[in-house]
Design an enzyme around this catalytic site. Structure first.
Site, PDB file in Angstrom:
ATOM      1  N   ASP A  74       0.688  -1.172   0.067  1.00 23.57           N
ATOM      2  CA  ASP A  74       0.267  -0.261   0.170  1.00 23.57           C
ATOM      3  C   ASP A  74       0.653   1.049   0.357  1.00 23.57           C
ATOM      4  OD1 ASP A  74      -2.588  -1.567  -0.097  1.00 23.57           O
ATOM      5  OD2 ASP A  74      -2.497  -1.550   2.429  1.00 23.57           O
ATOM      6  N   LYS A  75       0.400   2.592  -0.652  1.00 22.42           N
ATOM      7  CA  LYS A  75       1.093   3.518  -1.044  1.00 22.42           C
ATOM      8  C   LYS A  75       1.459   3.928   0.824  1.00 22.42           C
ATOM      9  CE  LYS A  75       1.086   8.123  -2.591  1.00 22.42           C
ATOM     10  NZ  LYS A  75      -0.171   9.029  -3.495  1.00 22.42           N
TER      11      LYS A  75
END
Length: 254
Positions: A74-75
């Protein structure tokens, strides 16, 4: 006039391991693995390698192929990510993920005091989750759900937080974050599954990230026959500072 954020860059300590056709990189929070040309992890890794001839030769780096991720992170999450710079390495690593032969370990700072019985080292979260990510009110998601399992162990307590080590045995989107929320202990800094009040409090303390870190990945590197563990045993400095600050507050109040 809005000032553009600085372009991310790698540092020597961010390279956690490499071999022919692949590299393990420490991703900072807020950086996408791919699909953000010029600013994503693949782009900044390519820039770093392109200016280091000996490393590029060791990797067999081909600028025409670039770097490609055989898995995602995930970012908002920091930590170890594998990138491939050859089709052979990409296929080799991707197959291990597809066959579930890769072990990943994370650390997370969660709200509240999460505890286990004195004689138990690892607990299990086994709530079923839907394929699509949920939200604060419905973290399990909507639609068909399948059994999911996250193992967790307790590393440290402070007055308001618990530092845990966790392993997603299955692989649903946001699995650790969703399970933590369902357990009543959302990951610190999680704007999607945490509460608005907690996010405002954290911002007042200049803590503006998700406190979830991909610590290690264990797999068999391309062209070899034995598993290795890649990553770092060190927590990010901002998470350590948050833990220490809360411990200091507890001592003052106590």
């Amino acid at each position: 006039m809005t000032t553009a954020p600085p372009t991310p860059a790698l540092h020597p300590d961010d390279l956690l391991g490499w071999g022919r056709g692949w590299v393990a990189v420490s991703k900072p929070p807020g950086v996408s693995v791919h699909n953000d040309p010029g600013r994503d992890l693949c782009s900044i890794t390519a820039r770093y390698v392109a200016h280091r001839g000996s490393l590029a030769r060791s990797l067999g780096y081909d600028p025409g192929f670039g770097f490609h991720p055989p898995h995602r992170l995930d970012k908002e999450t920091s930590g170890v990510v594998l990138l491939a710079c050859s089709a052979t390495a990409l296929q080799w690593i991707s197959r291990q993920f597809m066959e579930k032969r890769v072990a990943k370990r994370y650390t997370a700072l969660v709200h509240g005091r999460l505890a286990l019985p004195p004689d138990v080292q690892w607990g299990d979260w086994t709530w079923p989750l839907s394929k699509a990510a949920g939200g604060r009110k419905h973290p399990s998601g909507k639609g068909e759900k399948v059994p999911c399992r996250t193992r967790y162990g307790i590393l440290r307590h402070t007055s308001r937080y618990t530092l845990i080590e966790c392993e997603p045995v299955t692989g649903r989107k946001h699995q650790i974050r969703r399970h933590a929320r369902m357990a009543g202990h959302a990951v610190v800094g999680d704007a999607r599954y945490g509460t608005p009040q907690s996010i405002r409090h954290l911002k007042s303390m200049a803590f503006n990230r998700l406190a979830l870190h991909a610590l290690t990945i264990t797999l068999v590197p391309p062209g070899t026959d034995r598993p290795v563990t890649l990553g770092s045993r060190r927590l990010p400095g901002d998470i350590i500072r948050m833990l220490d600050a809360d411990a200091d507050i507890a001592r003052i109040i106590g």
